[in-house]
Design an enzyme around this catalytic site. Sequence first.
Site, short mmCIF file in Angstrom:
data_model
loop_
_atom_site.label_atom_id
_atom_site.label_comp_id
_atom_site.label_asym_id
_atom_site.label_seq_id
_atom_site.Cartn_x
_atom_site.Cartn_y
_atom_site.Cartn_z
CD GLN A 102 -2.57 2.62 7.03
OE1 GLN A 102 -3.07 3.02 8.08
NE2 GLN A 102 -3.29 2.49 5.92
NE ARG A 133 0.27 1.32 3.34
CZ ARG A 133 1.23 2.19 3.50
NH1 ARG A 133 2.50 1.79 3.50
NH2 ARG A 133 1.00 3.47 3.68
N GLY A 134 0.25 2.41 -0.11
CA GLY A 134 1.02 3.65 -0.27
C GLY A 134 1.07 3.95 -1.76
CB ALA A 135 0.18 7.04 -3.62
CG ASP A 169 -3.10 8.23 -0.97
OD1 ASP A 169 -2.94 8.74 0.16
OD2 ASP A 169 -2.74 7.08 -1.25
CG ASN A 225 -2.03 11.71 2.97
OD1 ASN A 225 -1.57 10.79 2.31
ND2 ASN A 225 -1.59 11.98 4.19
CE LYS A 226 -4.76 5.77 4.83
NZ LYS A 226 -5.77 4.90 4.18
NE ARG A 273 -6.28 0.85 -1.37
CZ ARG A 273 -5.58 1.39 -0.37
NH1 ARG A 273 -4.29 1.14 -0.26
NH2 ARG A 273 -6.16 2.18 0.51
#
Length: 338
Positions: free
Chosen positions: A191, A53-55, A232, A242-243, A89
Amino acid sequence: MRVGLDNFRAVNWHHESGGVQWIEQRLLPHCFEQVVSIDPENVAMAIETMQVRGAPSIGATAAYGLALAWTKDKGRFFDFWLARFRSTRPTAVNLFHACNAMQTCAESNPTAQQIIEYADAYADAEVSANKRIGKTMAEFLAVGERRILTHCNAGWLAAVDWGTATSGIYHLAHAGEKPFIWVDETRPRLQGARLTAWELNQEGIDCRIQADGAAAWMMAQGKVDAIVVGADRIAANGDVANKIGTYGLSLAAKEHAVPMYVAAPASTFDANCSTGLDIPIEERGGQEVLRMDGVDIAGKFQDVSIAAPEVSANNPAFDVTPFTNITAIINESGVWNP
Ligand code: MRU
């Protein structure tokens, strides 16, 4: 062996098997395990289930997964695989940039070797972008801006290597500075607590995990010099997805005059979204909020319920921070202005 930046990548081509290798991030920090697969569906599922995960890491994983699909099927069914990877995603635009890049490569009817090299070049470009972002960020953080707060994981696990938000921190540390990092745990998937704190610890950087709700209070007490987060997707006007929790941080930062920086490579920018309102926000299952997993005292993985079984949960995975709440966006070319 040290597990850290410049030593491992979140995802890479595995030459021995002719497949894709990635770090199973759901097991961290308790267990470091690399997975190898020669099945493109497993690679797509690794993105979907957040093993990776993570862009930027999502984008690079899709690039490698598509190279794998091409080499296996000799180009047949490639449209199917493009659609499959694009469906994994919705928010991180790096995924779509990577799929588009691989589509362009496929149109030139490459050999297996060429398409693998193309995916490698895609991942390498992300890593060099991250290094440049970090160098700029380290210079940009004013002297004294050393108690840095970060949210989620925008480290090397999230960005193939070096990270986006963490790259500046790593550059500072390598220059002999002593940054101190407040790590928001980042509910619901944690995370920050699971991945960022582990990464920083591996690199010998002083950090402390805190509940997300503690961030505003630390700012109110003057204990945060700067906030650095990743992204993201960034709209043309500079709004940043973002998150979940990043928007709230930006409000507190504005209130307490704490500079808020966003670090993101060009692959995170989306000129087709004129504002943050155009960015699709992923809604995830309520189980992520209602349950917790981790290891017990014997080191055994456990998954437990933390809420009354009849109550359901709301779980938006990202939020949008308006550009007006952001001090600066740093990319590989320097400071970006919308
Ligand atoms: O849901 P995740 O873990 O993929 O979300 C990750 C983030 O929001 C990161 O902050 C973002 O991708 C930046 S990564 C360098």
